[in-house]
Scaffold this motif. Structure first.
Motif, PDB file in Angstrom:
ATOM      1  N   ILE A 198      -5.579   3.808  -3.930  1.00 41.44           N
ATOM      2  CA  ILE A 198      -5.961   2.414  -4.194  1.00 41.44           C
ATOM      3  C   ILE A 198      -4.736   1.570  -4.525  1.00 41.44           C
ATOM      4  N   ALA A 199      -3.876   2.076  -5.396  1.00 38.49           N
ATOM      5  CA  ALA A 199      -2.690   1.327  -5.800  1.00 38.49           C
ATOM      6  C   ALA A 199      -1.706   1.154  -4.646  1.00 38.49           C
ATOM      7  N   THR A 200      -1.575   2.151  -3.799  1.00 36.70           N
ATOM      8  CA  THR A 200      -0.636   2.059  -2.682  1.00 36.70           C
ATOM      9  C   THR A 200      -1.116   1.034  -1.652  1.00 36.70           C
ATOM     10  N   ILE A 201      -2.403   1.019  -1.370  1.00 36.66           N
ATOM     11  CA  ILE A 201      -2.941   0.014  -0.440  1.00 36.66           C
ATOM     12  C   ILE A 201      -2.772  -1.386  -1.043  1.00 36.66           C
ATOM     13  N   SER A 202      -3.061  -1.516  -2.327  1.00 39.89           N
ATOM     14  CA  SER A 202      -2.868  -2.806  -3.000  1.00 39.89           C
ATOM     15  C   SER A 202      -1.400  -3.225  -2.970  1.00 39.89           C
ATOM     16  N   ASP A 203      -0.514  -2.249  -3.190  1.00 37.30           N
ATOM     17  CA  ASP A 203       0.921  -2.536  -3.138  1.00 37.30           C
ATOM     18  C   ASP A 203       1.351  -3.025  -1.762  1.00 37.30           C
ATOM     19  N   LEU A 204       0.818  -2.422  -0.711  1.00 41.65           N
ATOM     20  CA  LEU A 204       1.170  -2.857   0.646  1.00 41.65           C
ATOM     21  C   LEU A 204       0.849  -4.334   0.829  1.00 41.65           C
ATOM     22  N   ILE A 205      -0.330  -4.737   0.422  1.00 37.29           N
ATOM     23  CA  ILE A 205      -0.737  -6.139   0.554  1.00 37.29           C
ATOM     24  C   ILE A 205       0.136  -7.033  -0.319  1.00 37.29           C
ATOM     25  N   LEU A 206       0.332  -6.640  -1.567  1.00 37.39           N
ATOM     26  CA  LEU A 206       1.135  -7.433  -2.494  1.00 37.39           C
ATOM     27  C   LEU A 206       2.585  -7.547  -2.034  1.00 37.39           C
ATOM     28  N   ILE A 207       3.161  -6.444  -1.615  1.00 40.10           N
ATOM     29  CA  ILE A 207       4.555  -6.445  -1.156  1.00 40.10           C
ATOM     30  C   ILE A 207       4.715  -7.347   0.059  1.00 40.10           C
TER      31      ILE A 207
END
Length: 136
Positions: free
Chosen positions: A68-77
């Motif tokens: 969940i955090a990695t997918i969120s990070d992809l969008i945020l980054i």
């Protein structure tokens, strides 16, 4: 002190990736790449790591939290690089592609950074049960 060390690691990771990809490959200005790295480090650590990663799932469900955090990070980054890059860099035809490549590579690093965060900063101790890569 643990958070400062984590921030430094995150900055170095982002700066290396953006320096190599945006400056080295796509010939964007180095100082702008470093500025994006600095902002990205602070925003992604506060939102992605301390907020999303910490609250994404139960501490014992490490793998789900990391996904969940990695997918969120992809969008945020991508959003941080895109918003800052669009204002700092000259428009050219491949600018979105450049930012997508950068975001994907940093996100791969985030997967491993979350392991570090879990083990050394958050000290949950639950990663041992769900992720055997720590035991190597």
């Amino acid at each position: 002190m643990k958070h400062l060390k984590a921030l430094i690691i995150k900055f170095v990771m982002s700066a290396l990736v953006l320096g190599i990809i945006l400056t080295g490959i796509y010939n964007y200005d180095f100082s702008n790449s470093m500025l994006i790295s600095l902002v990205l480090t602070v925003v992604a650590y506060a939102l992605g790591d301390l907020l999303v990663y910490r609250n994404a799932a139960d501490d014992s469900d490490y793998k789900k939290r990391n996904i969940i955090a990695t997918i969120s990070d992809l969008i945020l980054i991508f959003l941080v690089i895109w918003i800052m890059g669009a204002s700092l860099f000259e428009n050219n035809s491949t600018i979105i592609q450049d930012f997508i490549v950068s975001a994907i590579v940093i996100t791969i690093g985030e997967w491993f950074f979350h392991k570090y965060l879990d083990k050394h900063v958050l000290n949950t101790g639950n990663y041992r049960d769900t992720d055997t890569t720590y035991n190597k």
